[in-house]
Design a protein around this motif. Structure first.
Motif, PDB file in Angstrom:
ATOM      1  N   UNK A   1       0.724  -1.133  -0.012  1.00  0.00           N
ATOM      2  CA  UNK A   1      -0.128  -0.113   0.291  1.00  0.00           C
ATOM      3  C   UNK A   1       0.789   1.267   0.220  1.00  0.00           C
ATOM      4  N   UNK A   2       2.119   1.298   0.751  1.00  0.00           N
ATOM      5  CA  UNK A   2       2.875   2.375   0.799  1.00  0.00           C
ATOM      6  C   UNK A   2       3.609   2.639  -0.717  1.00  0.00           C
ATOM      7  N   UNK A   3       3.828   1.439  -1.505  1.00  0.00           N
ATOM      8  CA  UNK A   3       4.363   1.761  -2.684  1.00  0.00           C
ATOM      9  C   UNK A   3       3.257   2.154  -3.746  1.00  0.00           C
ATOM     10  N   UNK A   4       1.867   1.908  -3.703  1.00  0.00           N
ATOM     11  CA  UNK A   4       0.928   2.374  -4.260  1.00  0.00           C
ATOM     12  C   UNK A   4       0.794   3.541  -3.937  1.00  0.00           C
ATOM     13  N   UNK A   5       0.669   4.215  -2.635  1.00  0.00           N
ATOM     14  CA  UNK A   5       0.552   5.532  -2.367  1.00  0.00           C
ATOM     15  C   UNK A   5       1.566   6.404  -3.136  1.00  0.00           C
ATOM     16  N   UNK A   6       2.784   5.975  -2.979  1.00  0.00           N
ATOM     17  CA  UNK A   6       3.928   6.649  -3.766  1.00  0.00           C
ATOM     18  C   UNK A   6       3.752   7.041  -5.008  1.00  0.00           C
ATOM     19  N   UNK A   7       3.556   5.741  -5.719  1.00  0.00           N
ATOM     20  CA  UNK A   7       3.084   5.843  -7.063  1.00  0.00           C
ATOM     21  C   UNK A   7       2.199   6.772  -7.652  1.00  0.00           C
ATOM     22  N   UNK A   8       1.034   6.722  -6.609  1.00  0.00           N
ATOM     23  CA  UNK A   8      -0.222   7.535  -6.938  1.00  0.00           C
ATOM     24  C   UNK A   8       0.178   9.002  -6.787  1.00  0.00           C
ATOM     25  N   UNK A   9       0.949   9.474  -5.832  1.00  0.00           N
ATOM     26  CA  UNK A   9       1.476  10.844  -5.372  1.00  0.00           C
ATOM     27  C   UNK A   9       2.380  11.399  -6.486  1.00  0.00           C
ATOM     28  N   UNK A  10       3.227  10.480  -7.137  1.00  0.00           N
ATOM     29  CA  UNK A  10       4.172  10.736  -8.068  1.00  0.00           C
ATOM     30  C   UNK A  10       3.160  10.847  -9.489  1.00  0.00           C
ATOM     31  N   UNK A  11       2.412  10.000  -9.745  1.00  0.00           N
ATOM     32  CA  UNK A  11       1.289  10.166 -10.920  1.00  0.00           C
ATOM     33  C   UNK A  11       0.513  11.508 -10.718  1.00  0.00           C
ATOM     34  N   UNK A  12       0.188  11.842  -9.636  1.00  0.00           N
ATOM     35  CA  UNK A  12      -0.555  13.286  -9.360  1.00  0.00           C
ATOM     36  C   UNK A  12       0.059  14.474  -9.599  1.00  0.00           C
ATOM     37  N   UNK A  13       1.459  14.347  -9.090  1.00  0.00           N
ATOM     38  CA  UNK A  13       2.289  15.463  -9.226  1.00  0.00           C
ATOM     39  C   UNK A  13       2.658  15.792 -10.849  1.00  0.00           C
ATOM     40  N   UNK A  14       2.798  14.688 -11.639  1.00  0.00           N
ATOM     41  CA  UNK A  14       3.102  14.784 -12.921  1.00  0.00           C
ATOM     42  C   UNK A  14       1.724  15.284 -13.758  1.00  0.00           C
ATOM     43  N   UNK A  15       0.476  14.831 -13.284  1.00  0.00           N
ATOM     44  CA  UNK A  15      -0.519  15.367 -13.731  1.00  0.00           C
ATOM     45  C   UNK A  15      -0.986  16.933 -13.520  1.00  0.00           C
ATOM     46  N   UNK A  16      -0.429  17.303 -12.440  1.00  0.00           N
ATOM     47  CA  UNK A  16      -0.336  18.857 -12.083  1.00  0.00           C
ATOM     48  C   UNK A  16       0.468  19.645 -12.703  1.00  0.00           C
ATOM     49  N   UNK A  17       1.377  18.962 -12.779  1.00  0.00           N
ATOM     50  CA  UNK A  17       2.356  19.588 -13.606  1.00  0.00           C
ATOM     51  C   UNK A  17       2.031  19.863 -15.079  1.00  0.00           C
TER      52      UNK A  17
END
Length: 84
Positions: free
Chosen positions: A39-55
Protein backbone atom coordinates in the motif's frame (compact mmCIF):
# COMPACT_ATOMS: atom_id res chain seq x y z
CA UNK A 1 -14.82 25.62 1.90
CA UNK A 2 -17.30 25.14 -0.94
CA UNK A 3 -15.10 27.25 -3.20
CA UNK A 4 -12.30 24.66 -3.02
CA UNK A 5 -13.16 21.94 -5.52
CA UNK A 6 -10.80 19.36 -3.97
CA UNK A 7 -12.46 19.73 -0.57
CA UNK A 8 -15.96 19.49 -2.03
CA UNK A 9 -15.04 16.41 -4.06
CA UNK A 10 -13.43 14.68 -1.08
CA UNK A 11 -16.42 15.48 1.11
CA UNK A 12 -18.87 14.13 -1.47
CA UNK A 13 -16.82 10.95 -1.92
CA UNK A 14 -16.82 10.25 1.81
CA UNK A 15 -20.50 11.10 2.05
CA UNK A 16 -21.27 8.58 -0.72
CA UNK A 17 -19.25 5.92 1.08
CA UNK A 18 -16.28 5.84 -1.28
CA UNK A 19 -13.90 6.35 1.61
CA UNK A 20 -15.35 3.47 3.64
CA UNK A 21 -13.58 0.16 3.17
CA UNK A 22 -14.24 -2.98 5.12
CA UNK A 23 -11.00 -4.89 5.44
CA UNK A 24 -10.31 -8.29 6.89
CA UNK A 25 -7.74 -8.61 9.61
CA UNK A 26 -4.45 -10.07 8.41
CA UNK A 27 -3.68 -13.55 9.65
CA UNK A 28 -0.16 -12.62 10.77
CA UNK A 29 2.20 -9.71 11.27
CA UNK A 30 4.14 -10.78 8.17
CA UNK A 31 1.02 -10.59 6.00
CA UNK A 32 0.13 -7.23 7.54
CA UNK A 33 3.66 -5.94 6.96
CA UNK A 34 3.60 -7.05 3.31
CA UNK A 35 0.23 -5.40 2.81
CA UNK A 36 1.43 -2.16 4.38
CA UNK A 37 4.52 -2.16 2.17
CA UNK A 38 2.41 -2.79 -0.95
CA UNK A 39 0.00 0.00 0.00
CA UNK A 40 2.87 2.39 0.72
CA UNK A 41 4.33 1.68 -2.74
CA UNK A 42 0.93 2.29 -4.30
CA UNK A 43 0.54 5.58 -2.41
CA UNK A 44 3.99 6.70 -3.56
CA UNK A 45 3.17 5.79 -7.17
CA UNK A 46 -0.15 7.63 -7.04
CA UNK A 47 1.47 10.71 -5.48
CA UNK A 48 4.03 10.81 -8.30
CA UNK A 49 1.31 10.33 -10.90
CA UNK A 50 -0.69 13.16 -9.33
CA UNK A 51 2.39 15.42 -9.31
CA UNK A 52 2.97 14.78 -13.02
CA UNK A 53 -0.68 15.46 -13.85
CA UNK A 54 -0.62 18.71 -11.89
CA UNK A 55 2.55 19.72 -13.72
CA UNK A 56 0.91 18.96 -17.07
CA UNK A 57 -2.16 20.98 -16.05
CA UNK A 58 0.00 24.03 -15.28
CA UNK A 59 1.53 23.77 -18.75
CA UNK A 60 -1.93 23.50 -20.34
CA UNK A 61 -3.15 26.41 -18.24
CA UNK A 62 -0.27 28.61 -19.39
CA UNK A 63 -0.72 27.64 -23.05
CA UNK A 64 -4.46 28.33 -22.87
CA UNK A 65 -3.71 31.78 -21.45
CA UNK A 66 -0.99 32.38 -24.05
CA UNK A 67 -3.36 31.55 -26.91
CA UNK A 68 -6.25 33.58 -25.51
CA UNK A 69 -8.56 30.71 -24.59
CA UNK A 70 -11.24 31.56 -22.08
CA UNK A 71 -12.33 29.30 -19.22
CA UNK A 72 -15.79 28.77 -20.71
CA UNK A 73 -14.13 27.52 -23.92
CA UNK A 74 -12.07 25.01 -21.96
CA UNK A 75 -15.16 23.80 -20.09
CA UNK A 76 -17.31 23.19 -23.16
CA UNK A 77 -18.64 19.62 -23.22
CA UNK A 78 -17.33 17.14 -25.75
CA UNK A 79 -19.43 16.69 -28.90
CA UNK A 80 -21.88 13.80 -28.94
CA UNK A 81 -20.83 11.01 -31.27
CA UNK A 82 -23.63 9.74 -33.47
CA UNK A 83 -22.96 6.03 -33.80
CA UNK A 84 -26.35 5.24 -35.29
Amino acid sequence: LNTHEEIVTAYQAVKKGVGKHITNRPSSLKVASERIARLEREVARLKEENRLLRERFVIWQYNAYKHGLKEYQLNEPLPVIDRG
